[in-house]
Structure formats: structure tokens, C-alpha cells
Design a protein around this motif. Structure first.
Motif, short mmCIF file in Angstrom:
data_model
loop_
_atom_site.label_atom_id
_atom_site.label_comp_id
_atom_site.label_asym_id
_atom_site.label_seq_id
_atom_site.Cartn_x
_atom_site.Cartn_y
_atom_site.Cartn_z
N THR A 6 0.86 -1.20 -0.23
CA THR A 6 -0.08 -0.02 -0.17
C THR A 6 0.57 1.46 -0.34
N GLU A 7 2.04 1.02 -0.34
CA GLU A 7 3.29 1.99 -0.35
C GLU A 7 4.39 2.54 -1.30
N SER A 8 4.25 3.33 -1.69
CA SER A 8 5.90 3.35 -2.82
C SER A 8 6.73 4.25 -2.02
N GLN A 9 8.21 3.75 -2.44
CA GLN A 9 9.03 4.57 -2.19
C GLN A 9 9.13 6.47 -3.61
N TYR A 10 9.85 7.00 -2.98
CA TYR A 10 10.25 8.35 -3.75
C TYR A 10 11.48 8.66 -3.27
N VAL A 11 12.56 9.59 -4.21
CA VAL A 11 13.38 10.46 -3.52
C VAL A 11 12.40 12.24 -3.72
N THR A 12 13.02 12.54 -2.59
CA THR A 12 11.75 14.02 -2.91
C THR A 12 13.83 15.08 -2.68
N SER A 105 8.55 6.89 2.04
CA SER A 105 7.43 6.09 1.59
C SER A 105 6.45 6.83 2.04
N PHE A 106 4.60 7.18 0.22
CA PHE A 106 4.08 7.56 0.95
C PHE A 106 3.15 6.36 0.49
N HIS A 108 0.04 5.03 -0.61
CA HIS A 108 -0.99 5.26 -1.66
C HIS A 108 -2.66 6.15 -1.56
N ASP A 109 -2.96 5.60 -0.25
CA ASP A 109 -4.08 6.85 -0.21
C ASP A 109 -3.47 7.26 0.33
N ALA A 110 -2.82 7.98 0.76
CA ALA A 110 -2.65 9.77 1.09
C ALA A 110 -2.18 10.82 -0.35
N ILE A 111 -1.67 10.05 -1.41
CA ILE A 111 -1.56 11.05 -2.36
C ILE A 111 -2.74 11.26 -3.85
N GLU A 112 -2.96 13.02 -3.17
CA GLU A 112 -4.37 12.66 -3.99
C GLU A 112 -3.99 13.47 -5.40
#
Length: 165
Positions: A6-12, A105-106, A108-112
Motif C-alpha cells: 500500500t506504499e511506494s518509495q520516492y526521492v524527495t 514512503s507515501f 497510496h491512499d495519502a496521494i491526492e
């Protein structure tokens, strides 16, 4: 620790005072900023080519590509070398970032969804937005951002420039 499905990793990273993110799986490496080899007659956001492990990689001023002001180099300026899937192949690009923060990690349900108004960039370039205590993180839609004909030609510019070097 395994990341739940339910999460994906991102570079910020930052551009001006804004926080952006790209999926970690497209980031090949993060390099210190060096001035690239200039290419005449390229689009304004194409800063030039940089040798990355024997391959010419087009370096893009992401701020200019998004319609922001030109990047001013600082000790924190970095280049994210990414592989963008376009038209069934992978295009390697170097994206100039003011500063790279972290891998995070974000859920998926937190990504608008990208908002249609009140933003400075075309919403097609935004895959989503995540709310954080300190503000928003804009997830860049790399496929849309680099799907234009001028950008697709960057791969051939890199190849032909190396052949003539």
C-alpha cells in the motif's frame, strides 16, 4: 523492513521553495552538480551533456522545464540521474535539483489527485500531491513531463554528440 504493497518509495527534492518527488525506482544515482558540456540550439531547459559512467546524459534544468526561474548553483545543488520510460524505451536524463532530501514512503491512499487550479505548472505534469506537516510534496509525472517531441529527441542528441566527440 519490507514496504507494504500500500506504499511506494520516492526521492524527495526541492526546486525553489517547493518540494517534489519522483519514484525511487527511476533514480539511477544522485551526483554532485558539475557544469555540463553545452549543446548549441537545444531547448532552453537543456543545460547540456554530462558523462555518466561512459554515457552522455542530457542534463535538464527542471525548474525551467516547469516554467520556474533558472537554477542558481549552490553547494547543495545535485543532479538526479533518472531513467524515464518513454515509447517503450528508457531515456536517461539528469535533473538538476536545488537540494535532495531523502528517500521516503507515501501511502497510496495519502496521494491526492493533482489540483486543476492554484498551481504554477500544468496539472498533466503532476502525478499526485501528498500533504505533510510542513507543506505539500508534488509527485512529478515523468512520462508526461518528458513525452514531448523535443524531449524525446534528447536521447538522439546525446548519442550523436558522443559519436562526434
Amino acid at each position: 523492513m519490507a514496504i507494504a504493497a500500500t506504499e511506494s518509495q520516492y526521492v524527495t527534492f526541492s526546486l525553489e521553495n517547493e518540494c517534489f518527488a519522483v519514484p525511487v525506482e527511476v533514480v539511477r544515482e544522485i551526483l554532485d552538480h558539475e557544469d555540463p558540456f553545452r549543446i548549441p540550439h537545444g531547448p532552453s531547459y537543456l543545460l547540456g551533456l554530462r558523462d555518466v559512467r561512459g554515457h552522455g546524459v542530457p542534463v535538464i534544468d527542471l525548474r525551467l522545464r516547469l516554467g520556474m526561474s533558472r537554477t542558481e548553483k549552490t553547494p547543495h545543488t545535485r543532479i538526479l540521474v533518472i531513467d524515464v520510460p518513454i515509447d517503450g524505451r528508457s531515456l536517461s536524463l539528469g535533473l538538476v535539483a536545488d537540494r535532495v532530501f531523502e528517500v521516503t514512503s507515501f501511502r497510496h491512499d495519502a496521494i491526492e489527485a493533482a489540483p486543476d487550479i492554484g498551481i504554477r505548472w500544468p496539472s498533466d505534469y503532476i502525478a499526485g500531491v501528498v500533504r505533510r506537516t510542513e507543506g505539500f510534496v508534488v509527485i512529478v509525472n515523468l512520462a508526461k513531463l518528458f513525452s514531448g517531441t523535443d524531449v524525446r529527441s534528447l536521447g538522439s542528441v546525446a548519442a550523436s554528440s558522443l559519436e562526434h566527440a
